[in-house]
Design a protein around this motif. Structure first.
Motif, mmCIF file in Angstrom:
data_model
loop_
_atom_site.group_PDB
_atom_site.id
_atom_site.type_symbol
_atom_site.label_atom_id
_atom_site.label_comp_id
_atom_site.label_asym_id
_atom_site.label_seq_id
_atom_site.Cartn_x
_atom_site.Cartn_y
_atom_site.Cartn_z
ATOM 1 N N LEU A 1 14.520 40.594 2.990
ATOM 2 C CA LEU A 1 13.703 39.391 3.150
ATOM 3 C C LEU A 1 14.129 38.671 4.421
ATOM 4 C CD1 LEU A 1 11.510 37.744 1.550
ATOM 5 C CD2 LEU A 1 13.416 36.317 0.746
ATOM 6 N N ILE A 2 13.195 38.479 5.346
ATOM 7 C CA ILE A 2 13.486 37.802 6.612
ATOM 8 C C ILE A 2 12.676 36.518 6.662
ATOM 9 C CG2 ILE A 2 13.450 37.961 9.126
ATOM 10 C CD1 ILE A 2 13.576 40.976 8.868
ATOM 11 N N GLU A 3 13.379 35.398 6.741
ATOM 12 C CA GLU A 3 12.739 34.081 6.797
ATOM 13 C C GLU A 3 13.028 33.451 8.154
ATOM 14 O OE1 GLU A 3 13.173 32.078 2.606
ATOM 15 O OE2 GLU A 3 14.925 33.372 2.943
ATOM 16 N N ALA A 4 11.971 33.139 8.896
ATOM 17 C CA ALA A 4 12.099 32.545 10.224
ATOM 18 C C ALA A 4 11.701 31.073 10.161
ATOM 19 C CB ALA A 4 11.217 33.285 11.230
ATOM 20 N N GLY A 5 12.604 30.208 10.634
ATOM 21 C CA GLY A 5 12.325 28.777 10.609
ATOM 22 C C GLY A 5 12.993 28.056 11.759
ATOM 23 N N ASP A 6 13.054 26.756 11.654
ATOM 24 C CA ASP A 6 13.628 25.937 12.722
ATOM 25 C C ASP A 6 15.108 26.232 12.943
ATOM 26 O OD1 ASP A 6 11.166 24.754 13.021
ATOM 27 O OD2 ASP A 6 11.629 23.062 11.704
ATOM 28 N N ASP A 7 15.803 26.698 11.904
ATOM 29 C CA ASP A 7 17.236 26.966 12.015
ATOM 30 C C ASP A 7 17.549 28.410 12.415
ATOM 31 O OD1 ASP A 7 17.764 24.354 11.221
ATOM 32 O OD2 ASP A 7 17.779 24.896 9.090
ATOM 33 N N GLY A 8 16.536 29.191 12.740
ATOM 34 C CA GLY A 8 16.754 30.582 13.119
ATOM 35 C C GLY A 8 16.272 31.522 12.041
ATOM 36 N N LEU A 9 17.017 32.622 11.840
ATOM 37 C CA LEU A 9 16.617 33.628 10.864
ATOM 38 C C LEU A 9 17.580 33.666 9.695
ATOM 39 C CD1 LEU A 9 15.727 36.821 12.958
ATOM 40 C CD2 LEU A 9 14.190 35.021 12.164
ATOM 41 N N SER A 10 17.026 33.851 8.516
ATOM 42 C CA SER A 10 17.812 34.121 7.316
ATOM 43 C C SER A 10 17.408 35.494 6.818
ATOM 44 C CB SER A 10 17.542 33.068 6.244
ATOM 45 O OG SER A 10 18.142 33.433 5.014
ATOM 46 N N LEU A 11 18.383 36.378 6.624
ATOM 47 C CA LEU A 11 18.134 37.728 6.126
ATOM 48 C C LEU A 11 18.828 37.888 4.778
ATOM 49 C CD1 LEU A 11 18.618 37.943 9.455
ATOM 50 C CD2 LEU A 11 17.993 40.317 9.000
ATOM 51 N N SER A 12 18.119 38.451 3.786
ATOM 52 C CA SER A 12 18.661 38.565 2.437
ATOM 53 C C SER A 12 18.279 39.903 1.824
ATOM 54 C CB SER A 12 18.136 37.442 1.531
ATOM 55 O OG SER A 12 18.324 36.173 2.107
ATOM 56 N N ALA A 13 19.144 40.398 0.936
ATOM 57 C CA ALA A 13 18.852 41.577 0.128
ATOM 58 C C ALA A 13 19.407 41.335 -1.266
ATOM 59 C CB ALA A 13 19.470 42.832 0.745
ATOM 60 N N PHE A 14 18.709 41.866 -2.296
ATOM 61 C CA PHE A 14 19.088 41.571 -3.674
ATOM 62 C C PHE A 14 18.586 42.698 -4.568
ATOM 63 C CE2 PHE A 14 18.114 38.775 -7.582
ATOM 64 C CZ PHE A 14 19.392 38.943 -8.085
ATOM 65 N N ASP A 15 19.444 43.190 -5.484
ATOM 66 C CA ASP A 15 19.014 44.233 -6.418
ATOM 67 C C ASP A 15 19.315 43.852 -7.874
ATOM 68 O OD1 ASP A 15 21.735 44.507 -6.593
ATOM 69 O OD2 ASP A 15 21.758 46.678 -6.301
ATOM 70 N N TYR A 16 19.388 42.569 -8.149
ATOM 71 C CA TYR A 16 19.702 41.995 -9.464
ATOM 72 C C TYR A 16 21.182 42.085 -9.818
ATOM 73 C CZ TYR A 16 14.711 41.592 -10.459
ATOM 74 O OH TYR A 16 13.392 41.254 -10.407
ATOM 75 N N GLU A 17 21.913 43.029 -9.236
ATOM 76 C CA GLU A 17 23.345 43.143 -9.486
ATOM 77 C C GLU A 17 24.153 42.424 -8.404
ATOM 78 O OE1 GLU A 17 24.638 44.554 -12.171
ATOM 79 O OE2 GLU A 17 22.654 45.118 -12.945
ATOM 80 N N ALA A 18 23.748 42.596 -7.157
ATOM 81 C CA ALA A 18 24.455 41.989 -6.029
ATOM 82 C C ALA A 18 23.450 41.514 -4.995
ATOM 83 C CB ALA A 18 25.422 42.996 -5.395
ATOM 84 N N SER A 19 23.850 40.526 -4.224
ATOM 85 C CA SER A 19 22.989 40.034 -3.145
ATOM 86 C C SER A 19 23.834 39.786 -1.908
ATOM 87 C CB SER A 19 22.277 38.737 -3.556
ATOM 88 O OG SER A 19 23.168 37.624 -3.512
ATOM 89 N N ALA A 20 23.192 39.822 -0.761
ATOM 90 C CA ALA A 20 23.844 39.501 0.506
ATOM 91 C C ALA A 20 22.893 38.662 1.332
ATOM 92 C CB ALA A 20 24.220 40.781 1.258
ATOM 93 N N ARG A 21 23.443 37.649 1.999
ATOM 94 C CA ARG A 21 22.614 36.756 2.814
ATOM 95 C C ARG A 21 23.380 36.347 4.059
ATOM 96 N NH1 ARG A 21 20.329 31.423 0.035
ATOM 97 N NH2 ARG A 21 18.774 32.914 -0.724
ATOM 98 N N THR A 22 22.665 36.281 5.171
ATOM 99 C CA THR A 22 23.274 35.816 6.409
ATOM 100 C C THR A 22 22.229 35.079 7.241
ATOM 101 O OG1 THR A 22 24.556 36.475 8.365
ATOM 102 C CG2 THR A 22 22.785 37.949 7.684
ATOM 103 N N THR A 23 22.677 34.206 8.113
ATOM 104 C CA THR A 23 21.790 33.504 9.036
ATOM 105 C C THR A 23 22.235 33.785 10.459
ATOM 106 O OG1 THR A 23 23.140 31.489 8.891
ATOM 107 C CG2 THR A 23 21.262 31.657 7.396
ATOM 108 N N ILE A 24 21.265 33.936 11.362
ATOM 109 C CA ILE A 24 21.560 34.194 12.770
ATOM 110 C C ILE A 24 20.638 33.358 13.638
ATOM 111 C CG2 ILE A 24 22.408 36.533 12.380
ATOM 112 C CD1 ILE A 24 19.674 37.595 13.251
ATOM 113 N N GLU A 25 21.027 33.194 14.889
ATOM 114 C CA GLU A 25 20.211 32.446 15.836
ATOM 115 C C GLU A 25 19.068 33.312 16.337
ATOM 116 O OE1 GLU A 25 22.636 30.979 18.951
ATOM 117 O OE2 GLU A 25 23.706 29.534 17.684
ATOM 118 N N ALA A 26 17.912 32.676 16.552
ATOM 119 C CA ALA A 26 16.739 33.379 17.076
ATOM 120 C C ALA A 26 15.773 32.349 17.654
ATOM 121 C CB ALA A 26 16.056 34.196 15.985
#
Length: 383
Positions: free
Chosen positions: A34-59
């Motif tokens: 999942l890639i969300e683009a907004g005023d703060d840059g990009l948020s990237l996420s992945a989730f499989d109900y057991e574990a999730s990972a999320r990070t934000t980067i500049e763009a």
């Protein structure tokens, strides 16, 4: 949606979020990032109900929006793009167009509305040093079981009490324990908080965050959806906890250590690797500890035999026992000290073999820190 982003930063971010996803997922939607683009840059996420990972980067975001794209395919593409900025946009037909230099890819968009909500963590938290935490995971997680028949043994038990965090793992044949400092801040308490985390997830967390400054660990949720979150910088990993009662293995560690041998860690590891070459995979290696050192003897298939001796200092009576060579090598690799102390424990049951306790040793005479302990159950030797 449309944005521009640095190739290396984007590639690293995608690689991070897809790392915890299984190679084959029964629900195709969960293979997406999942890639969300907004005023703060990009948020990237992945989730499989057991574990999730999320990070934000500049763009540079020209048009905000949200897209869902196949994660591993995107990671493979991003890692092989030319050295130029990446532009990602949604075309008129709803497809995702990625351009980088002269390279152009058109990817199918996955339905965002079907993607599950990424879990949020708001429970109590504390801090550990990233380097300590990464090291402790590598010293313990290998001792967890790989057999899913008993799920509680496939996890690493995290125990927070006062100013310490302990990590414990066992597969019935061995137990690994490591303790590191814990900063609970104003919420510090002598009450014990436990969390049983899948060893696979925890191992990835250790590799990912090992070189950061501090890691924030938070416990959240209730009932069947208890989760734990690990955060460092702009990255967060969450994991669903394993339900069940972890065995009370702490009581197995002996208090008395007056019967032991001290040996050079590297010398013993090299000798075990050589001698065990002739053994069948499941066969134990015979060890004999005497005042003259420790000798190893192996009898394998096809009439192959091997033996070798290593210097050792023995305190107490001479001992002969059989040990799983691979389990011993993993323990010696986790000791992280020049010398190793192998303590021979005693049991009230004369018909049961007692485990050996493996701990770090600063020198032949001086014991090491007791923050790492490893118990290994001996094997029966055929006479």
């Amino acid at each position: 949606m449309k944005f521009h982003v640095n190739r290396d930063v984007f590639s690293e971010a995608v690689s991070f979020v897809v790392k915890l996803l299984p190679q084959r997922n029964p629900q195709p939607i969960l293979a997406g990032v999942l890639i969300e683009a907004g005023d703060d840059g990009l948020s990237l996420s992945a989730f499989d109900y057991e574990a999730s990972a999320r990070t934000t980067i500049e763009a540079t975001v020209d048009e905000p929006g949200t897209i869902l794209v196949h994660g591993r395919l995107l990671a493979d593409i991003a890692s092989k793009l030319p050295n130029a900025p990446i532009q990602i946009a949604v075309d008129e037909d709803g497809g995702i167009v990625l351009t980088c230099g002269s390279a152009r890819f058109t990817l199918s968009a996955m339905p965002v509305q079907e993607y599950p909500a990424i879990p949020e963590v708001s429970g109590e938290s504390g801090l550990v040093r990233a380097e300590d935490f990464g090291t402790s995971i590598s010293q313990v997680a290998f001792a967890a079981s790989r057999d899913d028949v008993t799920p509680v043994l496939t996890g690493v038990q995290l125990e927070v009490s006062g100013t310490h965090l302990s990590l414990v793992a066992t597969d019935r044949y061995r137990v690994a324990l490591r303790q590191i400092p814990w900063d609970g801040g104003r919420a510090a308490s002598d009450d014990t908080t436990t969390a049983l985390v899948p060893a696979r997830t925890l191992t990835e967390v250790g590799k990912t965050f090992a070189h950061g400054g501090d890691i924030s660990i938070a416990f959240s949720g209730t009932g069947d959806r208890e989760i734990i979150a690990f955060s460092s910088g702009d990255r967060t990993v969450t994991s669903l906890l394993i339900k069940g009662n972890f065995p009370p293995v702490r009581r197995l560690f002996p208090e008395q250590t007056d019967h032991y041998a001290v040996v050079n860690t590297g010398d013993l590891m090299e000798a075990v690797r050589r001698v065990s070459l002739v053994l069948d995979r499941s066969a134990p290696l015979r060890f004999t500890f005497t005042t003259e050192g420790v000798s190893m003897d192996a009898s394998g298939t096809e009439q192959a035999r091997a033996s070798e001796s290593v210097d050792a200092t023995l305190t107490g009576e001479e001992v002969t026992l059989g040990l799983n060579p691979q389990y011993l090598l993993e323990a010696l690799g986790a000791v992280r000290s020049e010398f190793t102390r192998i303590t021979f424990t005693s049991s009230e049951n004369q018909n049961k073999l007692s485990p050996v306790l493996i701990t770090p040793q600063t020198s032949i005479e001086k014991g090491g820190e007791d923050s790492f302990k490893y118990l290994l159950q001996p094997n029966l030797l055929l006479r």
